[in-house]
Design a protein around this motif. Structure first.
Motif, PDB file in Angstrom:
ATOM      1  N   ASP A   1      -1.979  -4.122  -2.988  1.00  0.00           N
ATOM      2  CA  ASP A   1      -3.260  -3.995  -1.805  1.00  0.00           C
ATOM      3  C   ASP A   1      -2.816  -4.518  -0.626  1.00  0.00           C
ATOM      4  OD1 ASP A   1      -4.668  -3.102  -4.051  1.00  0.00           O
ATOM      5  OD2 ASP A   1      -5.506  -5.106  -4.925  1.00  0.00           O
ATOM      6  N   SER A   2      -1.984  -5.478  -0.216  1.00  0.00           N
ATOM      7  CA  SER A   2      -1.721  -5.898   0.971  1.00  0.00           C
ATOM      8  C   SER A   2      -1.065  -4.697   1.675  1.00  0.00           C
ATOM      9  CB  SER A   2      -1.111  -7.610   0.978  1.00  0.00           C
ATOM     10  OG  SER A   2       0.118  -7.322   0.235  1.00  0.00           O
ATOM     11  N   ILE A   3       0.000  -4.207   1.028  1.00  0.00           N
ATOM     12  CA  ILE A   3       0.739  -3.276   1.700  1.00  0.00           C
ATOM     13  C   ILE A   3      -0.234  -2.094   2.338  1.00  0.00           C
ATOM     14  CG2 ILE A   3       2.257  -1.090   1.380  1.00  0.00           C
ATOM     15  CD1 ILE A   3       3.608  -3.214  -0.782  1.00  0.00           C
ATOM     16  N   THR A   4      -1.160  -1.447   1.583  1.00  0.00           N
ATOM     17  CA  THR A   4      -2.286  -0.440   1.598  1.00  0.00           C
ATOM     18  C   THR A   4      -2.942  -1.091   3.000  1.00  0.00           C
ATOM     19  OG1 THR A   4      -2.261   0.168  -0.569  1.00  0.00           O
ATOM     20  CG2 THR A   4      -3.755   0.918   0.975  1.00  0.00           C
ATOM     21  N   ALA A   5      -3.451  -2.120   2.857  1.00  0.00           N
ATOM     22  CA  ALA A   5      -4.436  -2.813   3.840  1.00  0.00           C
ATOM     23  C   ALA A   5      -3.811  -3.075   5.210  1.00  0.00           C
ATOM     24  CB  ALA A   5      -4.874  -4.108   3.483  1.00  0.00           C
ATOM     25  N   HIS A   6      -2.330  -3.462   5.057  1.00  0.00           N
ATOM     26  CA  HIS A   6      -1.871  -3.388   6.448  1.00  0.00           C
ATOM     27  C   HIS A   6      -1.220  -2.021   6.868  1.00  0.00           C
ATOM     28  CE1 HIS A   6       1.748  -5.702   8.626  1.00  0.00           C
ATOM     29  NE2 HIS A   6       1.541  -5.001   9.173  1.00  0.00           N
ATOM     30  N   ARG A   7      -1.005  -1.222   6.178  1.00  0.00           N
ATOM     31  CA  ARG A   7      -0.645   0.282   6.761  1.00  0.00           C
ATOM     32  C   ARG A   7      -2.112   0.867   7.168  1.00  0.00           C
ATOM     33  NH1 ARG A   7       3.356   3.551   5.379  1.00  0.00           N
ATOM     34  NH2 ARG A   7       5.044   2.332   4.265  1.00  0.00           N
ATOM     35  N   ARG A   8      -3.316   0.513   6.703  1.00  0.00           N
ATOM     36  CA  ARG A   8      -4.293   1.089   7.380  1.00  0.00           C
ATOM     37  C   ARG A   8      -4.621   0.510   8.605  1.00  0.00           C
ATOM     38  NH1 ARG A   8      -7.963   0.832   1.681  1.00  0.00           N
ATOM     39  NH2 ARG A   8      -6.984   2.695   0.897  1.00  0.00           N
ATOM     40  N   GLU A   9      -4.373  -0.867   8.719  1.00  0.00           N
ATOM     41  CA  GLU A   9      -4.399  -1.252   9.971  1.00  0.00           C
ATOM     42  C   GLU A   9      -3.678  -0.888  11.023  1.00  0.00           C
ATOM     43  OE1 GLU A   9      -7.064  -3.264  10.947  1.00  0.00           O
ATOM     44  OE2 GLU A   9      -6.529  -3.697  12.878  1.00  0.00           O
ATOM     45  N   LEU A  10      -2.494  -0.542  11.000  1.00  0.00           N
ATOM     46  CA  LEU A  10      -1.391   0.101  11.635  1.00  0.00           C
ATOM     47  C   LEU A  10      -1.911   1.406  11.997  1.00  0.00           C
ATOM     48  CD1 LEU A  10       1.962  -1.231  10.121  1.00  0.00           C
ATOM     49  CD2 LEU A  10       0.960  -1.820  12.191  1.00  0.00           C
ATOM     50  N   ALA A  11      -2.379   2.158  10.988  1.00  0.00           N
ATOM     51  CA  ALA A  11      -3.125   3.477  11.444  1.00  0.00           C
ATOM     52  C   ALA A  11      -4.057   3.716  12.456  1.00  0.00           C
ATOM     53  CB  ALA A  11      -3.246   4.351   9.988  1.00  0.00           C
TER      54      ALA A  11
ATOM     55  N   PRO B   1      -3.621  13.215  12.754  1.00  0.00           N
ATOM     56  CA  PRO B   1      -4.135  13.215  11.223  1.00  0.00           C
ATOM     57  C   PRO B   1      -5.559  12.918  11.271  1.00  0.00           C
ATOM     58  CG  PRO B   1      -2.597  11.228  11.461  1.00  0.00           C
ATOM     59  CD  PRO B   1      -2.746  11.812  12.407  1.00  0.00           C
ATOM     60  N   PRO B   2      -6.229  13.263   9.849  1.00  0.00           N
ATOM     61  CA  PRO B   2      -7.470  12.938   9.786  1.00  0.00           C
ATOM     62  C   PRO B   2      -7.791  11.563   9.633  1.00  0.00           C
ATOM     63  CG  PRO B   2      -6.768  14.278   8.003  1.00  0.00           C
ATOM     64  CD  PRO B   2      -5.543  14.122   8.896  1.00  0.00           C
ATOM     65  N   LYS B   3      -8.933  11.131  10.257  1.00  0.00           N
ATOM     66  CA  LYS B   3      -9.152   9.535  10.155  1.00  0.00           C
ATOM     67  C   LYS B   3      -9.688   9.148   9.099  1.00  0.00           C
ATOM     68  CE  LYS B   3      -9.962   8.299  14.912  1.00  0.00           C
ATOM     69  NZ  LYS B   3     -10.899   7.658  16.035  1.00  0.00           N
ATOM     70  N   ASN B   4      -8.930   8.094   8.262  1.00  0.00           N
ATOM     71  CA  ASN B   4      -9.661   8.035   7.164  1.00  0.00           C
ATOM     72  C   ASN B   4      -9.117   6.613   6.505  1.00  0.00           C
ATOM     73  OD1 ASN B   4      -9.798   7.180   4.230  1.00  0.00           O
ATOM     74  ND2 ASN B   4     -10.079   9.505   3.553  1.00  0.00           N
ATOM     75  N   PHE B   5     -10.065   5.514   6.459  1.00  0.00           N
ATOM     76  CA  PHE B   5      -9.370   4.214   6.481  1.00  0.00           C
ATOM     77  C   PHE B   5      -9.923   3.633   5.050  1.00  0.00           C
ATOM     78  CE2 PHE B   5      -9.853   4.769  10.989  1.00  0.00           C
ATOM     79  CZ  PHE B   5      -8.591   4.793  11.419  1.00  0.00           C
TER      80      PHE B   5
ATOM     81  N   GLY C   1       4.902  22.912   9.944  1.00  0.00           N
ATOM     82  CA  GLY C   1       6.301  22.517   9.639  1.00  0.00           C
ATOM     83  C   GLY C   1       7.230  22.427  10.722  1.00  0.00           C
ATOM     84  N   ALA C   2       6.987  23.403  11.765  1.00  0.00           N
ATOM     85  CA  ALA C   2       7.718  23.255  13.086  1.00  0.00           C
ATOM     86  C   ALA C   2       7.433  22.093  13.847  1.00  0.00           C
ATOM     87  CB  ALA C   2       7.617  24.738  13.475  1.00  0.00           C
ATOM     88  N   SER C   3       6.119  21.608  13.888  1.00  0.00           N
ATOM     89  CA  SER C   3       5.898  20.869  14.957  1.00  0.00           C
ATOM     90  C   SER C   3       5.337  19.303  14.549  1.00  0.00           C
ATOM     91  CB  SER C   3       4.604  21.404  15.698  1.00  0.00           C
ATOM     92  OG  SER C   3       3.627  21.477  14.652  1.00  0.00           O
ATOM     93  N   ASN C   4       5.606  18.969  13.035  1.00  0.00           N
ATOM     94  CA  ASN C   4       5.404  17.724  12.837  1.00  0.00           C
ATOM     95  C   ASN C   4       6.289  16.844  13.280  1.00  0.00           C
ATOM     96  OD1 ASN C   4       6.781  16.842  10.297  1.00  0.00           O
ATOM     97  ND2 ASN C   4       6.229  18.867   9.745  1.00  0.00           N
ATOM     98  N   VAL C   5       6.018  15.515  13.611  1.00  0.00           N
ATOM     99  CA  VAL C   5       7.020  14.437  13.804  1.00  0.00           C
ATOM    100  C   VAL C   5       6.283  13.207  13.008  1.00  0.00           C
ATOM    101  CG1 VAL C   5       7.935  12.942  15.406  1.00  0.00           C
ATOM    102  CG2 VAL C   5       7.660  15.234  15.913  1.00  0.00           C
ATOM    103  N   THR C   6       6.732  12.379  12.451  1.00  0.00           N
ATOM    104  CA  THR C   6       6.417  11.323  11.454  1.00  0.00           C
ATOM    105  C   THR C   6       6.812  10.152  12.427  1.00  0.00           C
ATOM    106  OG1 THR C   6       7.094  12.262   9.557  1.00  0.00           O
ATOM    107  CG2 THR C   6       6.420  10.002   9.392  1.00  0.00           C
ATOM    108  N   LEU C   7       5.723   9.247  12.922  1.00  0.00           N
ATOM    109  CA  LEU C   7       6.110   8.043  13.587  1.00  0.00           C
ATOM    110  C   LEU C   7       6.359   6.782  12.787  1.00  0.00           C
ATOM    111  CD1 LEU C   7       3.077   8.819  16.143  1.00  0.00           C
ATOM    112  CD2 LEU C   7       5.560   9.425  16.375  1.00  0.00           C
ATOM    113  N   PRO C   8       6.913   6.066  13.327  1.00  0.00           N
ATOM    114  CA  PRO C   8       7.191   4.591  12.415  1.00  0.00           C
ATOM    115  C   PRO C   8       5.725   3.938  11.966  1.00  0.00           C
ATOM    116  CG  PRO C   8       8.161   4.425  14.560  1.00  0.00           C
ATOM    117  CD  PRO C   8       7.281   5.840  14.808  1.00  0.00           C
ATOM    118  N   LEU C   9       6.045   3.631  10.726  1.00  0.00           N
ATOM    119  CA  LEU C   9       4.695   3.107  10.082  1.00  0.00           C
ATOM    120  C   LEU C   9       5.269   2.581   8.746  1.00  0.00           C
ATOM    121  CD1 LEU C   9       1.732   2.437   9.497  1.00  0.00           C
ATOM    122  CD2 LEU C   9       1.438   4.670   8.550  1.00  0.00           C
TER     123      LEU C   9
END
Ligand SMILES: *Cc1c(COP(=O)(O)O)cnc(C)c1O
Length: 385
Positions: free
Chosen positions: A251-261, A281-285, A350-358
């Motif tokens: 729960d705390s991991i998910t909450a922290h990740r949502r906050e960073l997003a 990405p779609p906004k969903n918190f 697939g040709a354009s995505n970049v995953t950012l630090p999270l």
């Protein structure tokens, strides 16, 4: 050259807390290091998290999906529908059990399987659906199971990235058919390597147990039989102890990740990247566990290739990743007749995505630095479209 004194920020970094490290030391000293009491405890706590449904743990999310397919009775002559925008193992396991992967394109907004296309791809040979929740975002679960029920299809959810996600408040894993999670080091919840399958009943769980270890059943002191062709997919107790430490913090991991997003969205607002048409990405918190925050580069408006863009980030001490190239363009799948143009949205993403630090060890300051850097790169290398 941009130089920075900031330490390197990877796109992902697993976190093992001190209590878990001590727990692992205890397991190592206990005299029982492979599958045993820690594995049992891990399964019990996973089951509790998933609404009491039966759960078995394995040594990877890949074999977990394969065993899910076997439990669903998928084999030669069967078609399984999935998406090409996933880690290659999703399709590989379909081939592994002798079935035929059938791909449908993604919805470019969610980057997940387009459920209209799914419905149209169903044939008399279709046996199962394997939806993928890219970045941790589920598909429309009501619609998915409506389709599956109406057409009498099994569902093996590739929820590898979706531990901690939910659908309208219901946890992924707590409902549905067969649900497969991965606990690879980069996932939100990790056992270093590992996976777990959530099932419908004890018969399926018993079959999963057999597939996990050579199909063996022991009775009494000396009885042994083998009645199904199983493999070697069991999780060590060392790994299970790591998984328990991680699972208890879901729960705390998910909450922290949502906050960073949330910070990412705020930081991108009104900046050069947004003006250039950067795909977000779609906004969903509420339901999203934010396993990944992926941007889609507006390559036609950048004087940089994706690799060069990632190089620019690297120069600023920022790591990034690609998840993933569209898998139907890999040699193994081209050899089976797949080619460019078949799934245009997947190919484009697939040709354009970049995953950012999270990851949970990050601060909102890190997020702002990443976005400031991206805005800078977009200002320097953007073109007027
Ligand atoms: C990680 C992952 C898998 C495979 O999990 P492993 O534990 O690495 O075998 C499968 N599908 C997706 C979408 C994943 O992200």
């Amino acid at each position: 050259m941009t130089q920075t004194s900031r330490p390197f920020l990877p796109f992902v970094k697993p976190e093992i807390d001190e209590e878990t490290i001590q727990g692992v030391v205890d397991v190592l000293r206990s005299g029982w290091i492979t599958t045993g009491p820690q594995n049992q405890q891990f399964e019990a706590e996973l089951s509790a998290y998933c609404g009491g449904r039966p759960v078995r743990a394995f040594n990877s999310g890949t074999c977990t999906m394969e065993i899910g397919l076997r439990i669903a009775g998928v084999g030669a002559g069967d078609e399984v529908i999935t998406t090409p925008m996933t880690w290659v193992s999703t399709a590989n396991v379909i081939l592994e059990v002798g079935a035929t992967p059938v791909f449908v394109d993604i919805d470019p907004a969610t980057r997940n399987m387009d459920l209209d296309l799914l419905e149209r791809a169903i044939t008399s040979k279709t046996k199962a659906i394997m939806p993928v929740y890219l970045g941790g975002l589920p598909v429309d679960m009501d619609r998915l199971y409506e389709i599956a029920r109406a057409r009498k299809l099994r569902v093996i959810e590739d929820a590898a990235q979706a531990f901690g996600s939910s659908w309208n408040g219901k946890r992924i894993g707590a409902f549905g058919d067969l649900v497969s999670f991965s606990f690879h080091a980069n996932k939100n919840i990790t056992s270093i390597e590992g996976g777990a399958l959530v099932m419908n009943n004890e018969d399926e769980a018993e079959l999963a147990r057999k597939y996990r270890l050579q199909g063996i059943t022991r009775t009494g002191f000396d009885g042994m039989d083998c009645d199904v062709l199983g493999g070697k997919y069991n999780l060590t107790d060392v790994a299970a102890r790591v998984g328990l430490g991680s699972l208890r913090k879901t729960d705390s991991i998910t909450a922290h990740r949502r906050e960073l997003a949330r910070r990412y969205f705020d930081a991108f607002e009104g900046g050069a990247a947004e003006k250039l048409g950067m795909g977000l990405p779609p906004k969903n918190f509420t339901d999203h566990n934010w396993h990944m925050f992926q941007i889609a580069l507006p390559l036609e408006r950048l004087k940089l290739s994706r690799a060069e863009f990632m190089g620019q980030l690297k120069e600023r001490n920022i790591g990034s990743g690609v998840h993933y190239p569209a898998l139907h363009l890999f040699t193994l799948y081209r050899e089976r007749g797949f080619k460019e143009g078949m799934f245009p949205h997947s190919e484009r993403f697939g040709a354009s995505n970049v995953t950012l630090p999270l990851f949970t060890g990050m601060s909102s300051d890190d997020v702002e630095y990443v976005v400031k850097s991206i805005d800078e790169i977009c200002e320097q290398f953007g073109t007027q479209g």
